[in-house]
Design an enzyme around this catalytic site. Structure first.
Site, short mmCIF file in Angstrom:
data_model
loop_
_atom_site.label_atom_id
_atom_site.label_comp_id
_atom_site.label_asym_id
_atom_site.label_seq_id
_atom_site.Cartn_x
_atom_site.Cartn_y
_atom_site.Cartn_z
N ASP A 9 -104.66 -39.02 26.52
CA ASP A 9 -103.93 -39.99 27.32
C ASP A 9 -103.37 -39.31 28.56
OD1 ASP A 9 -102.99 -42.52 27.99
OD2 ASP A 9 -101.15 -42.33 26.82
N GLY A 10 -103.29 -40.06 29.62
CA GLY A 10 -102.67 -39.59 30.85
C GLY A 10 -101.52 -40.52 31.19
N GLU A 47 -105.77 -39.33 33.23
CA GLU A 47 -106.61 -39.84 32.13
C GLU A 47 -107.91 -39.02 32.04
OE1 GLU A 47 -105.84 -42.01 29.87
OE2 GLU A 47 -104.35 -43.37 30.72
N ASP A 69 -107.37 -44.64 25.81
CA ASP A 69 -106.96 -46.00 26.13
C ASP A 69 -107.26 -46.35 27.59
OD1 ASP A 69 -104.98 -44.68 27.57
OD2 ASP A 69 -103.32 -45.41 26.37
N HIS A 124 -100.56 -48.33 23.50
CA HIS A 124 -99.27 -48.87 23.07
C HIS A 124 -99.44 -49.97 22.02
CE1 HIS A 124 -97.75 -46.47 26.36
NE2 HIS A 124 -98.60 -47.07 27.15
N ASP A 134 -99.53 -40.07 24.40
CA ASP A 134 -98.65 -40.63 25.43
C ASP A 134 -97.32 -39.88 25.45
OD1 ASP A 134 -97.95 -42.81 27.40
OD2 ASP A 134 -96.41 -43.15 25.88
#
Length: 154
Positions: A9-10, A47, A69, A124, A134
């Site tokens: 994740d970024g 990302e 994501d 999320h 995250d």
């Protein structure tokens, strides 16, 4: 070849703004986490960088289930956009250059080395490992020891 799962994740505080990435690598019960923060960058760059850093951490060619994501990253690979941009001199069309060329070049080289299956996960949405990534990315932003994203162009 070894098979493992990598979650990435970024994150960015502002876009552009301070950014970070988080990576969780899982193999045979072992866990490795990676993260770093950057002074000024974009969410999309973070990302892609998360995927790059996860794959660069591998010491040998592997089969990888890579969870992200980011529709931007997953679709660019699965839909063949990144390879098409590369084949067209990094042009998205006759007028527009692709963004984040330096990152895509690094990622495509790694995809030649590893057998990677990209899997999109909803962000999320209570995916434990995605949430951890995250968290790692956001903590990296807050650390204050921020690196320079040398490829970021305003």
């Amino acid at each position: 070849m070894k098979t493992l799962d990598i979650y990435t994740d970024g994150a960015c505080s502002g876009n552009p703004g301070k950014g970070g990435y988080g990576v969780v690598m899982l193999y045979n019960g072992a866990r490795k986490e990676l993260s770093e923060g950057y002074r000024e960058t974009t969410n999309n760059r973070m990302e892609i960088l998360a995927v790059i850093k996860g794959l660069e951490a591998l010491k040998e060619p592997c089969n990888v289930n890579l969870y992200s994501d980011s529709k931007y990253v997953v679709d660019a690979i699965l839909q063949g956009w990144a390879k098409k941009w590369q084949a067209n001199g990094w042009r998205r069309n006759k007028k527009e250059m692709a963004s984040n060329i330096d990152m895509w070049e690094r990622l495509l080289k790694l995809l030649d080395k590893h057998n990677v299956t990209f899997i999109w996960v909803k962000g999320h949405a209570n995916n434990v490992e995605n949430e951890r990534c995250d968290f790692l990315a956001r903590c990296a932003i807050e650390k204050g020891e921020l690196l320079e994203d040398t490829g970021y162009i305003k």
